[in-house]
Design an enzyme around this catalytic site. Sequence first.
Site, PDB file in Angstrom:
ATOM      1  CB  SER A  70      -0.951   0.014   1.206  1.00 22.74           C
ATOM      2  OG  SER A  70      -2.073  -0.796   0.954  1.00 22.74           O
ATOM      3  CE  LYS A  73      -4.654   2.022  -0.492  1.00 20.96           C
ATOM      4  NZ  LYS A  73      -4.037   0.698  -0.311  1.00 20.96           N
ATOM      5  CB  SER A 134      -4.473   1.821   3.881  1.00 24.82           C
ATOM      6  OG  SER A 134      -3.717   1.348   2.793  1.00 24.82           O
ATOM      7  CE  LYS A 259      -1.433   4.020   2.562  1.00 24.93           C
ATOM      8  NZ  LYS A 259      -1.397   2.985   3.611  1.00 24.93           N
TER       9      LYS A 259
END
Length: 452
Positions: A70, A73, A134, A259
């Site tokens: 993730s 992202k 997320s 993140k």
Amino acid sequence: MEVFKQVRNLVNKGLLIALLAVFMITGITPQQVNAEESLTIMAEAAILVDAESGKILYEKNAEKPLGVASMTKMMTEYLLFEAIEEGKVAWDQEYQVTDYTYQISQDMRLSNVPFREDGSYTIKEMYEAMAIFSANAATIGIAETIAGTESEFVELMNEKAKEMGLEKTTFVNSTGLSNSSLMGMHPEGTKETDENIMPARAVAKLTKILLDDYPEVLETTKIPLKMFREGTSDETRMENWNSMLPGLIYEYEGVDGLKTGSTDFAGYSFAGTAKRDDTRFIAVVMGALDSEGAGSYKARFDATRVLFDYGFDEFTKEELIPAGYQFKEQGTLEVEKGVEEKVAIAVKEPVTMMIRTAEKELYQPELVLDDAVVENGKLEAEVEKDLVVGAIQFTKTEGTEYGYLSGNETNIEVATTESVKRANWVSLSFRSAGEFLSSLWDDAGTFVKELF
């Protein structure tokens, strides 16, 4: 008993003296012994970067392409900010849920906020769900809003990756999920077995570019907890997956982003950033492992903590050379056809660099002249003041130097400190005549010497 204590004290003193002698002979300090050489990062890959300059302070397997999960992202966030800046998308714009995003949002094995099948959601609330929680379906919804389909959005992602210089990077979806988790609806042109791939260095570079271009992302990523659709039957608690934020379980002073990521393929990863006073670091950990060699949620934060401690404890911004600095061996350049035969050159601005405090004397400046401006070591009049004639590069005489995320980002310019006007034709004529007579005299002297 007292005798034994005295003996022990003498032994301890002897060991201390011996250690000090070793340090004095080798020139090694205890601080140097306990720094990078003893840094143990329990992860498949890791990197620590000074966020301002892009200077790499530590890296481990940072060039190895790995599953990025993730952390992907961050690219979706970048393209969203860019689309909003260009007026292509608005924060209050409504997104109508598609069958794809509805089905993904109902999969509670994934990080998600549940969508209603006939629902619509603003870009702002989907962005917050993506950046804080997320949320995968929300991320896909943003991709569809920007590009029409996730497949077309993936093309934009890969184009932007090339533009940014993110080497060994491949995006196959907007979320970082394994394509096998997308219920057979993975983007066209990709395979069900495909994964998003990036090296730690590329992740750090993407993080820096995102922070440089859109620092407002931190206003959202620093939120530890937010309710999605608060006060409605769809209310969902979104606790930030970044557990190093203030007030969360693994909090660390100064952390405000950015993140996390985890899949079976990628393991546990984190692209974190922390700021104290005027210093900000970026740390990326990929495939984090615990003390028993297994991946875990906590392991990525433990490894990140080690990197941040190393950065804040060992490094400071130091002025290596002041403004106006001149090289002793070349403080001037010759000027052809000028009223003056030479012009002084100096560093325009003071040079500061993020370095380990004890290593300041190890950085030696080197002048590199610009061949396009300085021909054969000379300038031709007329010469303007502040004409950039070259740059300074630093060489570290001992130890490891990792360089920068994008070449030498310091861009230390060396320029002329004054102007030199072009001599008029009379002066040039007399100068040429003088040089001619001087050469004749030299030739005559040589001829006489050869006669005798």
